[in-house]
Design a protein around this motif. Structure first.
Motif, short mmCIF file in Angstrom:
data_model
loop_
_atom_site.label_atom_id
_atom_site.label_comp_id
_atom_site.label_asym_id
_atom_site.label_seq_id
_atom_site.Cartn_x
_atom_site.Cartn_y
_atom_site.Cartn_z
N GLN A 99 0.80 -1.22 0.00
CA GLN A 99 0.00 0.00 0.00
C GLN A 99 0.84 1.27 0.00
OE1 GLN A 99 -2.59 -1.72 3.33
NE2 GLN A 99 -4.08 -0.56 2.17
N HIS A 128 1.17 -9.34 4.64
CA HIS A 128 0.02 -8.45 4.47
C HIS A 128 -0.33 -8.47 2.98
CE1 HIS A 128 -2.15 -4.86 6.50
NE2 HIS A 128 -2.73 -5.04 5.35
N TRP A 129 -0.53 -9.69 2.48
CA TRP A 129 -1.24 -9.97 1.23
C TRP A 129 -0.43 -10.00 -0.06
CZ3 TRP A 129 -6.07 -6.31 2.06
CH2 TRP A 129 -6.63 -6.58 3.32
N ASN A 147 -1.74 -10.98 8.37
CA ASN A 147 -2.76 -9.95 8.55
C ASN A 147 -4.08 -10.39 7.94
OD1 ASN A 147 -3.55 -7.04 9.13
ND2 ASN A 147 -4.05 -7.21 6.95
N GLU A 148 -5.09 -10.53 8.78
CA GLU A 148 -6.46 -10.73 8.35
C GLU A 148 -6.70 -11.94 7.46
OE1 GLU A 148 -7.94 -7.04 6.72
OE2 GLU A 148 -8.02 -6.12 8.68
N VAL A 152 -9.92 -11.80 5.30
CA VAL A 152 -9.90 -11.02 4.05
C VAL A 152 -9.15 -11.77 2.96
CG1 VAL A 152 -9.13 -8.87 2.97
CG2 VAL A 152 -10.18 -8.81 5.24
N ASN A 167 -8.07 -5.87 14.26
CA ASN A 167 -8.37 -4.77 13.35
C ASN A 167 -9.86 -4.56 13.39
OD1 ASN A 167 -5.69 -4.93 12.67
ND2 ASN A 167 -6.03 -5.62 10.55
N TYR A 206 -13.06 -2.00 12.28
CA TYR A 206 -13.57 -0.85 11.53
C TYR A 206 -15.07 -0.65 11.70
CZ TYR A 206 -9.02 -0.66 9.32
OH TYR A 206 -7.68 -0.53 9.12
N TRP A 241 -18.85 1.90 5.36
CA TRP A 241 -18.81 1.16 6.63
C TRP A 241 -19.50 2.00 7.71
CZ3 TRP A 241 -12.84 -0.26 6.46
CH2 TRP A 241 -12.65 -1.21 5.45
N GLU A 257 -5.24 -2.18 13.96
CA GLU A 257 -5.74 -1.23 12.95
C GLU A 257 -7.08 -0.70 13.42
OE1 GLU A 257 -6.10 -2.59 8.89
OE2 GLU A 257 -4.18 -3.64 8.99
N TRP A 265 -4.92 3.19 11.76
CA TRP A 265 -4.81 2.95 10.32
C TRP A 265 -5.33 4.19 9.63
CZ3 TRP A 265 -2.38 -0.65 7.47
CH2 TRP A 265 -2.50 -0.49 6.08
N GLU A 287 -5.58 1.80 -1.39
CA GLU A 287 -6.58 1.02 -0.65
C GLU A 287 -7.11 -0.13 -1.53
OE1 GLU A 287 -7.37 0.53 2.40
OE2 GLU A 287 -9.10 -0.72 1.91
N TRP A 288 -6.22 -1.06 -1.86
CA TRP A 288 -6.58 -2.30 -2.55
C TRP A 288 -7.47 -2.05 -3.76
CZ3 TRP A 288 -2.79 -4.95 -0.81
CH2 TRP A 288 -2.38 -4.81 0.51
N PHE A 337 -7.31 7.01 4.20
CA PHE A 337 -7.40 6.59 5.60
C PHE A 337 -6.34 7.27 6.47
CE2 PHE A 337 -9.85 2.87 4.14
CZ PHE A 337 -10.62 2.55 5.25
C1 FCB Z 1 -7.80 -3.67 6.43
C2 FCB Z 1 -6.43 -3.91 5.84
C3 FCB Z 1 -5.63 -2.67 5.60
C4 FCB Z 1 -6.49 -1.53 5.10
C5 FCB Z 1 -7.70 -1.36 5.97
C6 FCB Z 1 -8.58 -0.19 5.57
O1 FCB Z 1 -8.64 -4.70 6.07
O2 FCB Z 1 -5.68 -4.75 6.70
O3 FCB Z 1 -4.60 -2.99 4.72
O4 FCB Z 1 -6.80 -1.72 3.78
O5 FCB Z 1 -8.45 -2.52 5.98
#
Ligand code: FCB
Length: 450
Positions: free
Chosen positions: A22, A123-124, A167-168, A171, A294, A296, A320, A347, A394, A401-402, A410
């Protein structure tokens, strides 16, 4: 909120988080290998506006500036991720010393600046070559992940004490392999569930590999958790929320913290369940020094499914729902249901539309309030008895952002993607004051001082 200060425990860790793909850019420099996110973002139609992480925030070249920025903000801990293909271009085999040197220099400059490094190993950005061999569905990849983890710890473990494996996993599994919204863009539920399982086994193997080299390292994993809450107290809604929690959160928390899958969700998934080899659940449930959360948004559920638009609720640019009290509820639930190691909020933050004003300032009161309200709930959770050790906002700065590309900001620092200039937003300035006070301070210092 009033201007009353809510103080945090003395050694509470105040941090900021980012991830390699990122922010780094330099996607093909320094002998880096291709990652699945390079391939995905270079494929037309996958990322909004055709954005890529080719340059991103150019952190690879500007890391010294970014470390200084953090130092000036008073940030005490930095959660970054290591790009596996930067270090091992093909995922397995020869190590790329140029890539390793980059992280070496990053860590050294963090330490000189008095900032504690927290490194995430995955982280992906999987090496594309490993995806070509089946990615996380291929069990060999789990061993390669452990080897890569060992390599990082051997090189940085004398200075980096805090490691996060993955990470996650939710996801990675479901957005990467069920909806296809993320790299590698696969749309197959059975694959997603096998990936989920293998990620957790790979995590366990990495924990062992890290400990073999650095027995005193603090090792954890990072979950994305969106607590499922029933819309009403009707038994049907309550049951639906419980099912949803088990399918999404329990599916990962249970194998890692309880060494089994949640029975209800396992049954519900029928023949989609993953192949579990003998010994796997002993691996997934390695003892951890901490877990990362994490958070949100929450998920509101009724008997018909997920409630999309909740009347009266505020929503971020991501769509969200803003709901800070659910973070306290989540932490308490985890504390009650699991033998929980210490927790870090790894996060938390929000995307809103920001603009640089004529006077060069970025006024982002909604983000500031989001962070303040969530920190207040973290404070409450600590009072409730949950062992929360730190908070990482975060994100340190706006970034890629992906699938949304650069359209969602963010950061507590604004990045101008043309000039790459960094400007600390009002939320970032306020966060600095929070860190300094080790307390949630008012956002109106001058008014309060008068
Ligand atoms: C999370 C991710 C991070 C970022 C936030 C907004 O899922 O770990 O990389 O994209 O969301």
């Amino acid at each position: 909120m009033s201007s009353t200060q809510l103080s945090f425990p003395p050694r509470f860790v105040w941090g900021a988080a980012t991830a390699s793909y990122q922010i780094e850019g330099a996607w093909n420099e320094g002998e880096k290998g291709e990652s699945i996110w390079d391939r995905f973002s270079h494929t037309p139609g996958k990322v909004r506006d055709g954005d890529t992480g080719d340059i991103a925030c150019d952190h690879y070249h500007r890391f010294a500036e970014d470390v200084n920025l953090m130092r000036d903000m008073g940030i005490k801990a930095y959660r970054f991720s290591v790009s596996w293909p930067r270090v091992i271009p093909n995922g397995s085999g020869p190590v790329n010393w140029v890539g390793l040197d980059f992280y070496d220099r990053l860590v050294d400059s963090l330490l000189v600046a008095g900032i504690e490094p927290y490194a995430t190993l995955y982280h992906w950005d999987l090496p594309q070559e490993l995806q070509d061999k089946g990615g996380w569905t291929n069990r060999d990849v789990l061993g390669y992940f452990a080897d890569y983890s060992a390599c990082m710890v051997r090189r940085l473990g004398d200075r980096v004490k805090n490691w996060m494996t993955i990470n996650e996993p939710w996801v990675i599994s479901f957005l990467g392999n069920r909806t296809g919204e993320h790299a590698p863009g696969i749309k197959d539920e059975k694959t997603a569930l096998q990936v989920a399982h293998n990620l957790m086994v790979g995590h366990g193997m990495a924990v062992q590999a890290i400990r073999a080299d650095q027995p005193n390292a603090n090792v954890g994993i990072v979950f994305s958790l969106s607590p499922a809450e029933p819309e009403t107290n009707s038994p049907a809604d309550v049951e639906a929320a419980q099912r949803s929690w088990e399918r999404d959160s329990g599916w990962f928390l249970d194998p890692i913290l309880k060494a089994h899958y949640p029975a209800g969700a396992w049954k519900e998934r029928g023949n989609l369940v993953p192949d579990v080899k003998p010994g796997d659940l002993a691996l997934t449930s390695q003892k951890l020094d901490f877990v990362g959360v994490n958070y949100y948004f929450r998920t509101l559920v009724n008997a018909k499914g997920t409630v999309d638009k909740i009347p009266g609720s505020e929503y971020t640019e991501m769509g969200w729902e803003v709901n800070a009290p659910s973070l306290r509820g989540l932490l308490n639930r985890m504390h009650k249901e699991y033998k929980l190691p210490p927790v870090f909020i790894t996060e938390n933050g929000a995307a809103f539309k920001d603009e640089v004003s004529a006077d060069g300032q970025v006024r982002d009161p909604r983000r500031l309030n989001y962070i303040k309200d969530h920190l207040t709930q973290v404070h409450e959770a600590i009072n409730d008895g949950v062992d929360v050790r730190g908070y990482f906002v975060w994100s340190l700065m706006d970034n890629f952002e992906w699938a949304h590309g650069f359209s969602k900001r963010f950061g507590v620092t604004h990045v101008d993607y043309k000039t790459l200039k960094r400007t600390v937003k009002d939320s970032g300035k306020w966060y600095s004051r929070v860190i300094k006070a080790n307390a949630i301070v008012s956002d109106a210092p001058t008014a309060a001082a008068r």
